[in-house]
Enzyme design. Structure first.
Site, PDB file in Angstrom:
ATOM      1  N   VAL A  14      69.918  36.218  69.146  1.00 58.86           N
ATOM      2  CA  VAL A  14      70.381  34.850  69.398  1.00 58.86           C
ATOM      3  C   VAL A  14      70.317  34.532  70.890  1.00 58.86           C
ATOM      4  CG1 VAL A  14      72.249  33.195  69.052  1.00 58.86           C
ATOM      5  CG2 VAL A  14      71.881  35.006  67.361  1.00 58.86           C
ATOM      6  N   GLU A 127      80.507  26.516  66.643  1.00 59.78           N
ATOM      7  CA  GLU A 127      79.659  25.965  65.574  1.00 59.78           C
ATOM      8  C   GLU A 127      78.746  27.031  64.963  1.00 59.78           C
ATOM      9  OE1 GLU A 127      79.143  22.310  64.372  1.00 59.78           O
ATOM     10  OE2 GLU A 127      78.672  23.864  62.927  1.00 59.78           O
ATOM     11  N   VAL A 130      79.615  29.893  61.845  1.00 61.59           N
ATOM     12  CA  VAL A 130      79.576  29.679  60.393  1.00 61.59           C
ATOM     13  C   VAL A 130      78.293  28.941  60.041  1.00 61.59           C
ATOM     14  CG1 VAL A 130      80.795  28.736  58.399  1.00 61.59           C
ATOM     15  CG2 VAL A 130      82.086  29.424  60.413  1.00 61.59           C
ATOM     16  N   GLY A 132      75.150  29.428  60.857  1.00 63.26           N
ATOM     17  CA  GLY A 132      74.099  29.344  61.872  1.00 63.26           C
ATOM     18  C   GLY A 132      73.738  27.932  62.306  1.00 63.26           C
ATOM     19  N   ILE A 134      73.446  25.120  60.644  1.00 68.37           N
ATOM     20  CA  ILE A 134      73.953  23.949  59.903  1.00 68.37           C
ATOM     21  C   ILE A 134      75.219  23.450  60.609  1.00 68.37           C
ATOM     22  CG2 ILE A 134      74.774  23.109  57.677  1.00 68.37           C
ATOM     23  CD1 ILE A 134      73.395  25.495  56.356  1.00 68.37           C
ATOM     24  N   GLU A 187      72.818  44.912  57.312  1.00 66.86           N
ATOM     25  CA  GLU A 187      73.220  45.983  58.221  1.00 66.86           C
ATOM     26  C   GLU A 187      73.029  47.334  57.514  1.00 66.86           C
ATOM     27  OE1 GLU A 187      75.140  45.352  61.173  1.00 66.86           O
ATOM     28  OE2 GLU A 187      74.994  43.187  60.940  1.00 66.86           O
ATOM     29  N   ASP A 198      82.237  38.711  54.230  1.00 67.80           N
ATOM     30  CA  ASP A 198      81.632  37.786  55.198  1.00 67.80           C
ATOM     31  C   ASP A 198      81.759  36.344  54.695  1.00 67.80           C
ATOM     32  OD1 ASP A 198      79.455  37.332  57.496  1.00 67.80           O
ATOM     33  OD2 ASP A 198      78.796  36.244  55.719  1.00 67.80           O
ATOM     34  N   LYS A 202      83.968  33.187  56.371  1.00 66.13           N
ATOM     35  CA  LYS A 202      83.378  31.878  56.701  1.00 66.13           C
ATOM     36  C   LYS A 202      84.123  30.743  56.001  1.00 66.13           C
ATOM     37  CE  LYS A 202      78.757  33.643  57.649  1.00 66.13           C
ATOM     38  NZ  LYS A 202      77.540  34.142  57.026  1.00 66.13           N
ATOM     39  N   GLY A 297      69.328  33.367  61.923  1.00 66.52           N
ATOM     40  CA  GLY A 297      68.038  33.346  62.616  1.00 66.52           C
ATOM     41  C   GLY A 297      68.244  32.947  64.065  1.00 66.52           C
TER      42      GLY A 297
HETATM   43  N1  LIG Z   1      71.332  36.978  64.321  1.00 66.81           N
HETATM   44  C1  LIG Z   1      71.727  35.901  63.646  1.00 66.81           C
HETATM   45  O1  LIG Z   1      70.969  35.289  62.880  1.00 66.81           O
HETATM   46  C2  LIG Z   1      73.131  35.380  63.821  1.00 66.81           C
HETATM   47  C3  LIG Z   1      73.545  34.241  63.086  1.00 66.81           C
HETATM   48  C4  LIG Z   1      74.836  33.727  63.284  1.00 66.81           C
HETATM   49  C5  LIG Z   1      75.689  34.365  64.162  1.00 66.81           C
HETATM   50  N2  LIG Z   1      75.254  35.488  64.838  1.00 66.81           N
HETATM   51  C6  LIG Z   1      76.180  36.133  65.768  1.00 66.81           C
HETATM   52  O2  LIG Z   1      75.633  36.069  67.085  1.00 66.81           O
HETATM   53  C7  LIG Z   1      76.060  37.188  67.846  1.00 66.81           C
HETATM   54  C8  LIG Z   1      74.830  37.898  68.435  1.00 66.81           C
HETATM   55  O3  LIG Z   1      74.004  38.343  67.373  1.00 66.81           O
HETATM   56  P1  LIG Z   1      72.538  38.951  67.648  1.00 66.81           P
HETATM   57  O4  LIG Z   1      71.894  39.024  66.322  1.00 66.81           O
HETATM   58  O5  LIG Z   1      71.870  38.214  68.749  1.00 66.81           O
HETATM   59  O6  LIG Z   1      72.920  40.429  68.168  1.00 66.81           O
HETATM   60  P2  LIG Z   1      71.971  41.472  68.914  1.00 66.81           P
HETATM   61  O7  LIG Z   1      70.539  41.174  68.655  1.00 66.81           O
HETATM   62  O8  LIG Z   1      72.490  42.822  68.564  1.00 66.81           O
HETATM   63  O9  LIG Z   1      72.234  41.214  70.480  1.00 66.81           O
HETATM   64  C9  LIG Z   1      73.377  41.633  71.127  1.00 66.81           C
HETATM   65  C10 LIG Z   1      73.154  41.542  72.643  1.00 66.81           C
HETATM   66  O10 LIG Z   1      74.351  41.875  73.304  1.00 66.81           O
HETATM   67  C11 LIG Z   1      74.109  42.922  74.251  1.00 66.81           C
HETATM   68  N3  LIG Z   1      75.300  43.783  74.230  1.00 66.81           N
HETATM   69  C12 LIG Z   1      75.934  44.282  73.153  1.00 66.81           C
HETATM   70  N4  LIG Z   1      77.013  45.007  73.536  1.00 66.81           N
HETATM   71  C13 LIG Z   1      77.046  44.949  74.886  1.00 66.81           C
HETATM   72  C14 LIG Z   1      77.914  45.480  75.863  1.00 66.81           C
HETATM   73  N5  LIG Z   1      78.963  46.241  75.555  1.00 66.81           N
HETATM   74  N6  LIG Z   1      77.656  45.220  77.171  1.00 66.81           N
HETATM   75  C15 LIG Z   1      76.592  44.456  77.498  1.00 66.81           C
HETATM   76  N7  LIG Z   1      75.738  43.915  76.621  1.00 66.81           N
HETATM   77  C16 LIG Z   1      75.952  44.162  75.331  1.00 66.81           C
HETATM   78  C17 LIG Z   1      72.870  43.643  73.775  1.00 66.81           C
HETATM   79  O11 LIG Z   1      72.228  44.225  74.897  1.00 66.81           O
HETATM   80  P3  LIG Z   1      70.822  45.013  74.764  1.00 66.81           P
HETATM   81  O12 LIG Z   1      69.806  43.981  74.351  1.00 66.81           O
HETATM   82  O13 LIG Z   1      70.553  45.557  76.113  1.00 66.81           O
HETATM   83  O14 LIG Z   1      71.037  46.058  73.707  1.00 66.81           O
HETATM   84  C18 LIG Z   1      72.080  42.476  73.172  1.00 66.81           C
HETATM   85  O15 LIG Z   1      71.323  41.845  74.181  1.00 66.81           O
HETATM   86  C19 LIG Z   1      76.876  38.055  66.883  1.00 66.81           C
HETATM   87  O16 LIG Z   1      78.240  37.771  67.045  1.00 66.81           O
HETATM   88  C20 LIG Z   1      76.389  37.612  65.509  1.00 66.81           C
HETATM   89  O17 LIG Z   1      77.352  37.797  64.487  1.00 66.81           O
HETATM   90  C21 LIG Z   1      74.010  35.999  64.689  1.00 66.81           C
END
Ligand SMILES: NC(=O)c1ccc[n+]([C@@H]2O[C@H](COP(=O)([O-])OP(=O)(O)OC[C@H]3O[C@@H](n4cnc5c(N)ncnc54)[C@H](OP(=O)(O)O)[C@@H]3O)[C@@H](O)[C@H]2O)c1
Length: 342
Positions: A14, A127, A130, A132, A134, A187, A198, A202, A297
């Protein structure tokens, strides 16, 4: 033109989407909203990772260097509960508004964080947490503010959709979960998704926005017990099985239910697959309003994050008269704390 500097915590799926979108939309946002958004520093764990489109000079592994920088808004996209919570508390203590996509953090510590924000006259935009892309939080908080909401019904978990969709194509439950993991939808431990928690988190967040009443009854059943035979039987009758989350205002409180349901395949709920979500909100005056789109996404989620940043940037211009947009206060009636939009 108002300049707003952003500290970005996390540059994963994200976060990278946010960097891309903030750059691509910057001129349009300047022209349309009169705010110039600039990302100052970006926190990551690993400086050696390849991050196409991200200016490496902005990256650091030192959290305080980012949060304590002279920024206006902290965007939390690291995920998880403990560290993300500490980052958000620090930002609020610094007097910075926060935007987060982190539903798990809000589920665990939402009331405390919203209370801290409200006391300081700050905002927490959520926003993206919950469904993404929408805009369902905004729909409940703003668009339908003039109506009394009677119920909310949604398919809000993409992993379950993916698993059920693959089972319709012939895979058994374990095979479908494995396929979801291979595609990055699930996961390593998919229990939160497939056991319905989950979806429950939401729908609880949406219920807290819609109803000024406590959740008094909750039942959560996931999709673990759904069999191929049930799916085939449903299919023979022109139906599909989907995990449906519902919240309904009843005399005395709000009832929350999550369970697999048989739905007519031709219904808008029946056509939702994979990362797509749908939410139907029933208002007393409005009747049913249905929102559907990508519930996850990188870019759809980043777009929701960016919308919150834009709104907060506009609010900052109006301060100190107006504070705390979807700042939320705590109410601990009926035992469990809940979130209440202001
Ligand atoms: N992915 C989705 O479609 C989606 C949808 C809705 C909500 N979300 C929410 O959005 C958030 C991010 O999701 P994501 O999918 O982008 O996760 P992600 O791909 O795992 O990215 C997490 C990022 O945070 C960094 N990070 C994690 N722990 C850290 C720490 N202790 N110190 C410094 N940096 C740290 C990581 O660094 P590195 O890159 O160096 O490892 C990475 O850049 C989450 O809360 C998730 O629930 C995601």
């Amino acid at each position: 033109m108002r300049n707003v500097s952003i500290a970005l915590l996390g540059c994963g799926n994200v976060g990278r989407g946010f960097v891309e979108l903030a750059g691509r939309e910057r001129q349009r946002i300047r022209d349309r909203y009169g705010v110039d958004l600039e990302i100052g520093r970006i926190l990551v764990r690993d400086l050696t990772k390849i991050r196409p489109g991200v200016d490496r000079r902005l990256l650091t592994t030192r959290a305080l260097e980012v949060i304590d920088s002279d920024c206006d808004v902290v965007v939390e996209l690291v995920g998880g509960v403990h560290t993300a919570g500490a980052f958000v508390r620090r930002a609020l203590a610094n007097g910075q508004d926060v935007v987060t996509a982190n539903k798990a953090l809000l589920a665990a510590h939402g009331p405390e964080l919203f209370e801290a924000a409200t006391q300081r006259g700050l905002s927490i935009g959520f926003e993206a947490s919950v469904c993404g892309g929408i805009p369902v939080v905004r729909a409940l908080h703003r668009g339908l503010a003039g109506d009394s909401i009677e119920s909310i019904r949604g398919i809000v978990n993409g992993t379950c959709n993916f698993v059920l969709s693959r089972m319709e194509e012939g895979l058994d439950f374990e095979g479908a979960v494995h396929a979801a993991q291979e595609r990055g939808f699930a996961e390593a431990d998919p229990s939160m998704d497939i056991d319905g928690h989950d979806s429950a988190q939401k729908i609880r967040i949406l219920a807290s926005l819609a109803f000024d009443a406590p959740v008094t009854h909750e039942s959560v059943i996931g999709i673990r017990s759904v069999t191929r035979e049930q799916i085939e039987r449903a299919h023979a009758g022109g139906c599909v099985i989907r995990l449906v989350a519902e919240a309904e205002r009843l005399p005395g409180g709000v009832t929350v239910r999550v369970r697999p349901r048989e739905i007519d395949a031709a219904d808008i709920f029946g056509s939702v697959r994979d990362e797509y979500n749908v939410v139907a909100i029933r208002g007393r005056a409005t009747g049913e309003v249905v929102l559907t789109g990508k519930g996850a996404g990188a870019l759809p989620t980043a777009a929701a994050v960016l919308s919150d940043v834009i709104e907060i940037a506009q609010l900052r211009s109006a301060r100190p008269a107006e504070v705390g947009r979807v700042g939320v206060r705590t109410s601990s009636s009926a035992g469990a704390p809940r979130l209440v939009a202001r």
